[in-house]
Motif scaffolding. Sequence first.
Motif, PDB file in Angstrom:
ATOM      1  N   LYS A   7     -55.120  76.060  43.986  1.00 13.21           N
ATOM      2  CA  LYS A   7     -55.367  74.745  43.387  1.00 13.21           C
ATOM      3  C   LYS A   7     -56.142  73.887  44.372  1.00 13.21           C
ATOM      4  CE  LYS A   7     -51.371  74.587  40.368  1.00 13.21           C
ATOM      5  NZ  LYS A   7     -50.175  73.853  39.996  1.00 13.21           N
ATOM      6  N   GLN A   8     -57.165  73.169  43.836  1.00 14.71           N
ATOM      7  CA  GLN A   8     -57.942  72.286  44.682  1.00 14.71           C
ATOM      8  C   GLN A   8     -57.460  70.858  44.513  1.00 14.71           C
ATOM      9  OE1 GLN A   8     -62.011  72.690  43.578  1.00 14.71           O
ATOM     10  NE2 GLN A   8     -62.388  74.378  44.972  1.00 14.71           N
ATOM     11  N   ASN A   9     -57.734  70.079  45.502  1.00 12.11           N
ATOM     12  CA  ASN A   9     -57.455  68.661  45.465  1.00 12.11           C
ATOM     13  C   ASN A   9     -58.348  68.042  44.375  1.00 12.11           C
ATOM     14  OD1 ASN A   9     -57.026  65.981  45.997  1.00 12.11           O
ATOM     15  ND2 ASN A   9     -57.557  66.108  48.165  1.00 12.11           N
ATOM     16  N   PRO A  10     -57.843  67.150  43.528  1.00  7.88           N
ATOM     17  CA  PRO A  10     -58.674  66.549  42.476  1.00  7.88           C
ATOM     18  C   PRO A  10     -59.916  65.842  43.025  1.00  7.88           C
ATOM     19  CG  PRO A  10     -56.369  66.042  42.087  1.00  7.88           C
ATOM     20  CD  PRO A  10     -56.456  66.734  43.418  1.00  7.88           C
ATOM     21  N   LYS A  11     -59.821  65.233  44.199  1.00 14.24           N
ATOM     22  CA  LYS A  11     -60.992  64.580  44.795  1.00 14.24           C
ATOM     23  C   LYS A  11     -62.049  65.612  45.176  1.00 14.24           C
ATOM     24  CE  LYS A  11     -58.913  60.347  46.464  1.00 14.24           C
ATOM     25  NZ  LYS A  11     -58.698  59.464  47.595  1.00 14.24           N
ATOM     26  N   GLU A  12     -61.606  66.741  45.707  1.00 13.97           N
ATOM     27  CA  GLU A  12     -62.540  67.814  46.063  1.00 13.97           C
ATOM     28  C   GLU A  12     -63.219  68.369  44.820  1.00 13.97           C
ATOM     29  OE1 GLU A  12     -61.550  71.199  48.540  1.00 13.97           O
ATOM     30  OE2 GLU A  12     -60.226  69.896  49.707  1.00 13.97           O
ATOM     31  N   GLU A  13     -62.435  68.515  43.761  1.00  9.94           N
ATOM     32  CA  GLU A  13     -62.962  69.047  42.507  1.00  9.94           C
ATOM     33  C   GLU A  13     -64.041  68.107  41.948  1.00  9.94           C
ATOM     34  OE1 GLU A  13     -61.032  70.101  38.274  1.00  9.94           O
ATOM     35  OE2 GLU A  13     -59.922  70.786  40.037  1.00  9.94           O
ATOM     36  N   LYS A  14     -63.802  66.794  41.995  1.00  8.46           N
ATOM     37  CA  LYS A  14     -64.792  65.822  41.529  1.00  8.46           C
ATOM     38  C   LYS A  14     -66.028  65.846  42.409  1.00  8.46           C
ATOM     39  CE  LYS A  14     -61.724  62.538  39.266  1.00  8.46           C
ATOM     40  NZ  LYS A  14     -61.216  61.165  39.244  1.00  8.46           N
ATOM     41  N   LYS A  15     -65.836  65.985  43.721  1.00 10.85           N
ATOM     42  CA  LYS A  15     -66.955  66.024  44.654  1.00 10.85           C
ATOM     43  C   LYS A  15     -67.826  67.242  44.382  1.00 10.85           C
ATOM     44  CE  LYS A  15     -68.083  65.952  49.575  1.00 10.85           C
ATOM     45  NZ  LYS A  15     -69.091  66.961  49.519  1.00 10.85           N
ATOM     46  N   ASN A  16     -67.207  68.396  44.168  1.00 15.04           N
ATOM     47  CA  ASN A  16     -67.955  69.613  43.874  1.00 15.04           C
ATOM     48  C   ASN A  16     -68.731  69.475  42.572  1.00 15.04           C
ATOM     49  OD1 ASN A  16     -67.069  70.850  46.199  1.00 15.04           O
ATOM     50  ND2 ASN A  16     -65.381  71.921  45.198  1.00 15.04           N
ATOM     51  N   LEU A  17     -68.127  68.875  41.589  1.00 16.67           N
ATOM     52  CA  LEU A  17     -68.790  68.671  40.309  1.00 16.67           C
ATOM     53  C   LEU A  17     -69.986  67.736  40.485  1.00 16.67           C
ATOM     54  CD1 LEU A  17     -68.870  69.084  37.250  1.00 16.67           C
ATOM     55  CD2 LEU A  17     -67.343  67.119  37.038  1.00 16.67           C
ATOM     56  N   LEU A  18     -69.805  66.673  41.221  1.00 15.44           N
ATOM     57  CA  LEU A  18     -70.895  65.733  41.476  1.00 15.44           C
ATOM     58  C   LEU A  18     -72.013  66.399  42.279  1.00 15.44           C
ATOM     59  CD1 LEU A  18     -72.022  62.882  41.233  1.00 15.44           C
ATOM     60  CD2 LEU A  18     -70.786  62.294  43.310  1.00 15.44           C
ATOM     61  N   ASP A  19     -71.661  67.195  43.268  1.00 14.25           N
ATOM     62  CA  ASP A  19     -72.669  67.934  44.044  1.00 14.25           C
ATOM     63  C   ASP A  19     -73.473  68.867  43.145  1.00 14.25           C
ATOM     64  OD1 ASP A  19     -71.926  66.685  46.374  1.00 14.25           O
ATOM     65  OD2 ASP A  19     -70.684  68.351  47.100  1.00 14.25           O
ATOM     66  N   ASP A  20     -72.808  69.541  42.226  1.00 16.66           N
ATOM     67  CA  ASP A  20     -73.494  70.439  41.300  1.00 16.66           C
ATOM     68  C   ASP A  20     -74.449  69.674  40.393  1.00 16.66           C
ATOM     69  OD1 ASP A  20     -72.121  72.568  42.370  1.00 16.66           O
ATOM     70  OD2 ASP A  20     -70.651  72.684  40.736  1.00 16.66           O
ATOM     71  N   ILE A  21     -74.005  68.533  39.901  1.00 19.41           N
ATOM     72  CA  ILE A  21     -74.846  67.714  39.026  1.00 19.41           C
ATOM     73  C   ILE A  21     -76.073  67.212  39.772  1.00 19.41           C
ATOM     74  CG2 ILE A  21     -74.964  65.534  37.754  1.00 19.41           C
ATOM     75  CD1 ILE A  21     -72.011  66.010  36.990  1.00 19.41           C
TER      76      ILE A  21
END
Length: 68
Positions: A7-21
Amino acid sequence: MQENDDKQNPKEEKKNLLDDILANALSSTKKHEETNAGLETKRCKSCGAARPEDTDLKYCDFCGDQFY
């Protein structure tokens, strides 16, 4: 109690999504370069008004002076 490492930290998950975008946006953005419009013009010697080079105008529309 230990948390599962999968499981990833929700902040990390949002950061990865933003980086991908942002990476997708940068890679798909068109790169524009400056081009010449391709219209050749001549200028009136008296007033400096421009006119297309391939026209047969003998007098300037602005000041009335002869082009030739």
